[in-house]
Design a protein around this motif. Structure first.
Motif, PDB file in Angstrom:
ATOM      1  N   GLY A   1       1.897  -0.026  -1.356  1.00 32.14           N
ATOM      2  CA  GLY A   1       3.375   0.100  -0.992  1.00 32.14           C
ATOM      3  C   GLY A   1       3.734   1.341  -0.197  1.00 32.14           C
ATOM      4  O   GLY A   1       2.615   1.777   0.479  1.00 32.14           O
TER       5      GLY A   1
ATOM      6  N   ASN B   1      -0.235   2.727   0.774  1.00 37.41           N
ATOM      7  CA  ASN B   1      -0.502   2.355   2.474  1.00 37.41           C
ATOM      8  C   ASN B   1      -1.175   3.767   2.931  1.00 37.41           C
ATOM      9  O   ASN B   1      -2.191   3.603   3.372  1.00 37.41           O
TER      10      ASN B   1
ATOM     11  N   TYR C   1      -5.970  -5.443  -2.213  1.00 40.07           N
ATOM     12  CA  TYR C   1      -5.376  -6.246  -2.616  1.00 40.07           C
ATOM     13  C   TYR C   1      -3.822  -5.706  -2.929  1.00 40.07           C
ATOM     14  O   TYR C   1      -3.910  -4.569  -3.270  1.00 40.07           O
ATOM     15  N   ASP C   2      -3.048  -6.515  -2.797  1.00 38.70           N
ATOM     16  CA  ASP C   2      -1.647  -6.315  -2.964  1.00 38.70           C
ATOM     17  C   ASP C   2      -1.007  -7.513  -3.153  1.00 38.70           C
ATOM     18  O   ASP C   2      -1.142  -8.543  -2.711  1.00 38.70           O
ATOM     19  N   VAL C   3      -0.145  -7.539  -4.120  1.00 36.27           N
ATOM     20  CA  VAL C   3       0.497  -8.859  -4.593  1.00 36.27           C
ATOM     21  C   VAL C   3       1.304  -9.361  -3.401  1.00 36.27           C
ATOM     22  O   VAL C   3       1.760 -10.634  -3.259  1.00 36.27           O
ATOM     23  N   PHE C   4       1.767  -8.532  -2.325  1.00 32.73           N
ATOM     24  CA  PHE C   4       2.230  -9.307  -1.276  1.00 32.73           C
ATOM     25  C   PHE C   4       1.211  -9.087  -0.139  1.00 32.73           C
ATOM     26  O   PHE C   4       0.918  -8.026   0.710  1.00 32.73           O
ATOM     27  N   PRO C   5       0.667 -10.377   0.209  1.00 33.37           N
ATOM     28  CA  PRO C   5      -0.483 -10.389   1.126  1.00 33.37           C
ATOM     29  C   PRO C   5      -0.132  -9.872   2.655  1.00 33.37           C
ATOM     30  O   PRO C   5      -0.911  -9.325   3.110  1.00 33.37           O
ATOM     31  N   ASP C   6       1.153  -9.737   3.108  1.00 29.93           N
ATOM     32  CA  ASP C   6       1.342  -9.417   4.395  1.00 29.93           C
ATOM     33  C   ASP C   6       1.108  -7.778   4.681  1.00 29.93           C
ATOM     34  O   ASP C   6       0.980  -7.547   5.630  1.00 29.93           O
ATOM     35  N   VAL C   7       1.346  -7.065   3.462  1.00 26.93           N
ATOM     36  CA  VAL C   7       1.029  -5.731   3.773  1.00 26.93           C
ATOM     37  C   VAL C   7      -0.614  -5.426   3.844  1.00 26.93           C
ATOM     38  O   VAL C   7      -0.857  -4.280   4.262  1.00 26.93           O
ATOM     39  N   CYS C   8      -1.394  -6.313   3.625  1.00 20.56           N
ATOM     40  CA  CYS C   8      -2.698  -6.293   3.885  1.00 20.56           C
ATOM     41  C   CYS C   8      -3.058  -6.670   5.179  1.00 20.56           C
ATOM     42  O   CYS C   8      -4.340  -6.376   5.744  1.00 20.56           O
ATOM     43  N   LYS C   9      -2.297  -7.251   5.921  1.00 19.03           N
ATOM     44  CA  LYS C   9      -2.548  -7.701   7.339  1.00 19.03           C
ATOM     45  C   LYS C   9      -3.096  -6.556   8.254  1.00 19.03           C
ATOM     46  O   LYS C   9      -4.194  -6.935   8.850  1.00 19.03           O
TER      47      LYS C   9
ATOM     48  N   ASN D   1       3.291  -3.342 -14.426  1.00 18.84           N
ATOM     49  CA  ASN D   1       2.269  -3.624 -13.140  1.00 18.84           C
ATOM     50  C   ASN D   1       0.856  -3.107 -13.483  1.00 18.84           C
ATOM     51  O   ASN D   1      -0.137  -3.730 -13.122  1.00 18.84           O
TER      52      ASN D   1
END
Length: 335
Positions: free
Chosen positions: A47, A51, A67-75, A107
């Protein structure tokens, strides 16, 4: 495998100030797991804080498994050549040093002890560092579950906010087994200029909660003083100057002034966007309230600050920076 943990207390985020960055000193003595090697480090939670923290580990040469629950932030990390895992369990399977940066107690419990959590695949001897802001009692319970698996858990919440996370100037308050502090410090120094050992597991969280409660109280006090002065005919910049050369000076007045136009580069001069959200401050004050109840400690101003920030959340300020308490006071009807 570890069962899901119960928890109490509000979820929490945190924003604190950190001083000017100091050069990273010589590495502490290498512990039994040889922390000096640049073997992969797991990082969960990318986040606003996680990040830039992960990026600073990359800058220091550590390969990451993310790993993040929102895959897009890993791109962007994947495009930079880093590994992206499908679950916290996969991170634990591939790395024996893992840092988590999550928004709440709930979380953290899910990431560690959930169906696909770290504890499903954690290796013996692994070092798990949680930099989330959570209830100290949850940190203690997580530590017990981690210990059952033959691994080490340390709580290491941060102060400094997004700006310090980007510059690598965070302060870490670390709780856990003292013999493991050097191992944790080597990684944390890649992301911060101050790494402080506080004591047993949970003491890092306690230190952070105390600091954030004081921050909320001082911000409300600064906002009230500035509002009173302005309504009494004083120029806000002049009043701020006077406060900052007098005994009323504090971080909220001289570094993060809540009055629009008094300072540049702070949320108050950007319609209270960015910074540390009012919702997160209310949650942190909830943690302080829980701790005060469990320790039978009176926190008269802390409780009042909690009420004020909860009211702000109910009146449309939840997504604004916590310094928007000045705007809230200005818009309130006179008593």
């Amino acid at each position: 495998m570890a069962a899901s943990l119960g928890f109490r207390g509000a979820a929490s985020g945190l924003w604190y100030w950190s001083g000017r960055r100091r050069p990273v000193g010589s590495l502490a003595a290498v512990c039994s797991r040889s922390m000096a090697s640049k073997t992969p480090v797991g990082f969960i939670g990318l986040g606003n804080m996680g990040n830039p923290m992960a990026k600073n580990l990359m800058k220091h040469g550590y390969p990451l498994i993310l790993y993040d629950v929102f895959p897009d932030v890993c791109k962007e990390f994947k495009e930079a050549g880093e590994q992206v895992a499908s679950s916290p369990a996969e991170v634990a399977e591939k790395a024996d040093r893992i840092i988590t940066m999550l928004p709440s107690s709930m979380n953290s419990v899910e990431v560690y002890s959930g169906a696909n959590g770290i504890l499903k695949k954690v290796k013996k001897g692994s070092l798990l560092i949680d930099s989330s802001t959570i209830d100290p009692s949850v940190s203690k319970e997580l530590a017990k579950e981690v210990e059952k698996m033959g691994a080490v858990f340390m709580d290491a919440p941060v102060s400094g906010g997004v700006g310090a996370a980007r510059s690598g100037n965070l302060t870490f308050m670390v709780g856990g087994v003292e013999d493991e502090f050097a191992a944790a410090k080597e990684l944390l120094e890649c992301m911060g200029s101050n790494v402080v050992y506080c004591g047993a597991v949970g003491t890092g969280q306690s230190a952070k909660i105390c600091n954030n409660m004081l921050l909320a109280i001082s911000m409300i006090g600064t906002a009230e003083a500035m509002n009173l002065g302005i309504r009494s005919g004083l120029d806000p910049k002049l009043l701020a100057k006077i406060l900052n050369m007098s005994s009323g000076r504090c971080w909220s007045s001289d570094t993060y002034n809540p009055v629009p136009g008094v300072m540049h580069g702070v949320p108050s001069s950007n319609n209270y966007q960015g910074g540390f959200g009012t919702t997160l401050m209310a949650k942190d004050l909830g943690l302080a309230q829980d701790s005060a109840t469990s320790t039978k400690t009176p926190i008269l101003l802390g409780s009042l600050a909690h009420q004020i920030y909860r009211m702000m959340c109910s009146k449309g300020y939840s997504k604004k920076d916590f310094s928007s308490v000045f705007q809230y006071l200005r818009e309130e009807e006179p008593f």
